[in-house]
Design a protein around this motif. Sequence first.
Motif, PDB file in Angstrom:
ATOM      1  N   SER A 147     -87.278  54.668 -73.491  1.00  0.00           N
ATOM      2  CA  SER A 147     -87.586  53.586 -74.424  1.00  0.00           C
ATOM      3  C   SER A 147     -88.975  53.796 -75.006  1.00  0.00           C
ATOM      4  O   SER A 147     -89.916  54.159 -74.298  1.00  0.00           O
ATOM      5  CB  SER A 147     -87.500  52.218 -73.748  1.00  0.00           C
ATOM      6  OG  SER A 147     -88.445  52.093 -72.711  1.00  0.00           O
ATOM      7  N   VAL A 148     -89.071  53.619 -76.309  1.00  0.00           N
ATOM      8  CA  VAL A 148     -90.367  53.607 -76.981  1.00  0.00           C
ATOM      9  C   VAL A 148     -90.735  52.133 -77.096  1.00  0.00           C
ATOM     10  O   VAL A 148     -90.185  51.404 -77.921  1.00  0.00           O
ATOM     11  CB  VAL A 148     -90.301  54.302 -78.348  1.00  0.00           C
ATOM     12  CG1 VAL A 148     -91.667  54.288 -79.031  1.00  0.00           C
ATOM     13  CG2 VAL A 148     -89.803  55.740 -78.185  1.00  0.00           C
ATOM     14  N   GLN A 149     -91.620  51.708 -76.232  1.00  0.00           N
ATOM     15  CA  GLN A 149     -91.815  50.279 -75.994  1.00  0.00           C
ATOM     16  C   GLN A 149     -93.303  49.946 -75.945  1.00  0.00           C
ATOM     17  O   GLN A 149     -94.085  50.659 -75.322  1.00  0.00           O
ATOM     18  CB  GLN A 149     -91.163  49.883 -74.655  1.00  0.00           C
ATOM     19  CG  GLN A 149     -91.320  48.440 -74.256  1.00  0.00           C
ATOM     20  CD  GLN A 149     -90.614  47.495 -75.208  1.00  0.00           C
ATOM     21  OE1 GLN A 149     -89.432  47.666 -75.491  1.00  0.00           O
ATOM     22  NE2 GLN A 149     -91.338  46.522 -75.712  1.00  0.00           N
ATOM     23  N   ALA A 150     -93.675  48.885 -76.622  1.00  0.00           N
ATOM     24  CA  ALA A 150     -95.038  48.358 -76.564  1.00  0.00           C
ATOM     25  C   ALA A 150     -94.961  46.846 -76.693  1.00  0.00           C
ATOM     26  O   ALA A 150     -94.090  46.316 -77.388  1.00  0.00           O
ATOM     27  CB  ALA A 150     -95.903  48.944 -77.669  1.00  0.00           C
TER      28      ALA A 150
ATOM     29  N   ILE B 270     -91.368  56.442 -84.354  1.00  0.00           N
ATOM     30  CA  ILE B 270     -91.407  57.437 -83.279  1.00  0.00           C
ATOM     31  C   ILE B 270     -90.036  57.595 -82.627  1.00  0.00           C
ATOM     32  O   ILE B 270     -89.546  58.714 -82.437  1.00  0.00           O
ATOM     33  CB  ILE B 270     -92.466  57.057 -82.229  1.00  0.00           C
ATOM     34  CG1 ILE B 270     -93.857  57.068 -82.852  1.00  0.00           C
ATOM     35  CG2 ILE B 270     -92.397  58.001 -81.037  1.00  0.00           C
ATOM     36  CD1 ILE B 270     -94.288  58.391 -83.436  1.00  0.00           C
ATOM     37  N   SER B 271     -89.381  56.498 -82.277  1.00  0.00           N
ATOM     38  CA  SER B 271     -88.103  56.596 -81.561  1.00  0.00           C
ATOM     39  C   SER B 271     -87.023  57.251 -82.413  1.00  0.00           C
ATOM     40  O   SER B 271     -86.268  58.099 -81.921  1.00  0.00           O
ATOM     41  CB  SER B 271     -87.645  55.206 -81.095  1.00  0.00           C
ATOM     42  OG  SER B 271     -87.466  54.322 -82.177  1.00  0.00           O
TER      43      SER B 271
ATOM     44  N   VAL C 264     -80.789  59.026 -74.337  1.00  0.00           N
ATOM     45  CA  VAL C 264     -80.632  57.693 -74.921  1.00  0.00           C
ATOM     46  C   VAL C 264     -82.035  57.221 -75.281  1.00  0.00           C
ATOM     47  O   VAL C 264     -82.918  57.137 -74.419  1.00  0.00           O
ATOM     48  CB  VAL C 264     -79.985  56.697 -73.937  1.00  0.00           C
ATOM     49  CG1 VAL C 264     -79.923  55.305 -74.566  1.00  0.00           C
ATOM     50  CG2 VAL C 264     -78.597  57.168 -73.522  1.00  0.00           C
ATOM     51  N   PHE C 265     -82.259  56.962 -76.560  1.00  0.00           N
ATOM     52  CA  PHE C 265     -83.544  56.431 -77.019  1.00  0.00           C
ATOM     53  C   PHE C 265     -83.383  54.957 -77.366  1.00  0.00           C
ATOM     54  O   PHE C 265     -82.433  54.567 -78.056  1.00  0.00           O
ATOM     55  CB  PHE C 265     -84.045  57.192 -78.247  1.00  0.00           C
ATOM     56  CG  PHE C 265     -84.562  58.567 -77.940  1.00  0.00           C
ATOM     57  CD1 PHE C 265     -85.863  58.747 -77.475  1.00  0.00           C
ATOM     58  CD2 PHE C 265     -83.754  59.678 -78.102  1.00  0.00           C
ATOM     59  CE1 PHE C 265     -86.344  60.015 -77.178  1.00  0.00           C
ATOM     60  CE2 PHE C 265     -84.219  60.954 -77.808  1.00  0.00           C
ATOM     61  CZ  PHE C 265     -85.513  61.127 -77.345  1.00  0.00           C
ATOM     62  N   ILE C 266     -84.315  54.150 -76.886  1.00  0.00           N
ATOM     63  CA  ILE C 266     -84.314  52.718 -77.168  1.00  0.00           C
ATOM     64  C   ILE C 266     -85.516  52.387 -78.035  1.00  0.00           C
ATOM     65  O   ILE C 266     -86.663  52.651 -77.640  1.00  0.00           O
ATOM     66  CB  ILE C 266     -84.360  51.878 -75.880  1.00  0.00           C
ATOM     67  CG1 ILE C 266     -83.193  52.238 -74.946  1.00  0.00           C
ATOM     68  CG2 ILE C 266     -84.333  50.391 -76.214  1.00  0.00           C
ATOM     69  CD1 ILE C 266     -83.247  51.539 -73.597  1.00  0.00           C
ATOM     70  N   ASP C 267     -85.256  51.858 -79.219  1.00  0.00           N
ATOM     71  CA  ASP C 267     -86.331  51.326 -80.059  1.00  0.00           C
ATOM     72  C   ASP C 267     -86.624  49.920 -79.557  1.00  0.00           C
ATOM     73  O   ASP C 267     -85.838  49.001 -79.743  1.00  0.00           O
ATOM     74  CB  ASP C 267     -85.886  51.309 -81.525  1.00  0.00           C
ATOM     75  CG  ASP C 267     -86.988  50.833 -82.463  1.00  0.00           C
ATOM     76  OD1 ASP C 267     -88.157  50.739 -82.022  1.00  0.00           O
ATOM     77  OD2 ASP C 267     -86.692  50.548 -83.640  1.00  0.00           O
ATOM     78  N   GLY C 268     -87.756  49.758 -78.884  1.00  0.00           N
ATOM     79  CA  GLY C 268     -88.013  48.580 -78.075  1.00  0.00           C
ATOM     80  C   GLY C 268     -88.323  47.302 -78.832  1.00  0.00           C
ATOM     81  O   GLY C 268     -88.489  47.283 -80.058  1.00  0.00           O
TER      82      GLY C 268
END
Length: 311
Positions: free
Chosen positions: A8-11, A21-22, A140-144
């Motif tokens: 996950s690309v998470q902030a 980015i994701s 698996v990429f998660i756009d957070g």
Amino acid sequence: MKNARIISVQAIKGGVGKTTISTNLAYICALAGYKVLMCDQDPQGSATELFNVYDENDNKLDKGEIKNLSLYDLYLRDVDTHKYIFKTRYENIDIIPNARNVRDDTPFDIVFEHESRGNEGLFLAFRYNLLKIKGDYDFVFIDGYPTDGCLTNSIVIASDFVLTPALADIYNVNAVEDMAYKIAYLDQKFGRNTRFLGYFFNQVILGKDHDRFVESYSKKFFNAGIDQVEVDVRYSKPVTQKAASCRKLIVEYNKNSNVAKDIIKLAVDGIGIISDEHLKILEDNIENKRFGLRPVFENNRISTDQELEEE
């Protein structure tokens, strides 16, 4: 047998470039020959709009059809996860789209926040459902989700790895610390072992001011045990805006731009998700401008005759 890594690309902060980015990391991995699933958890649904969504008969779904997809149960209970996965216009990339409505035009994140209060076991549902399809994908990429809350908890618990982009200012670096503490707290509470890949600076304008800022906070985070990914992704408003207007990913639009090179470097060197074998495939596909569109969707390709050169 595949065994997808869930990243996950998470902030806990909006406007830091999670979607850019994701989506580009997902695209780079697909160009490298990996099978990828994109999960769009950002309320704006930009990844869904950028990738497009197609049904099993290759019919493109419009915004209204996507908005009203019934995807809510994926985050609440045991379901057949495959029913929630759709094709995109990119070869090797499928998507769980952002379908905002649950009932009465109420966004699902708001309803999830309400229903999971006092029932934290719901935070585990998304992970359990993703585990069922890990054998179908390499990544698996998660756009957070851009704020703190129950949906963010669900995303972090579902992730094997978390990557956090940050802007080089005091408000963003505080959010990096919050993210690290959240991962540690959820790991302990739910018996997880989510790895924090670390933070990196995004939308960077290089110079002495940036260097001084990075140096001061790198030391602080190092002492706190928070890793920094040693790749800065530079900022280019012209390239970013032009790519968006052409409905293309940055790496797809201008592979020679500084920002595209930095994101590729982030994937290859920064977080090391491209193997040597797949790196050769990636280099060949980028050099030959094979941008991974599904053959049936080639006629939908949006092109531009002029590539903007990076300043």
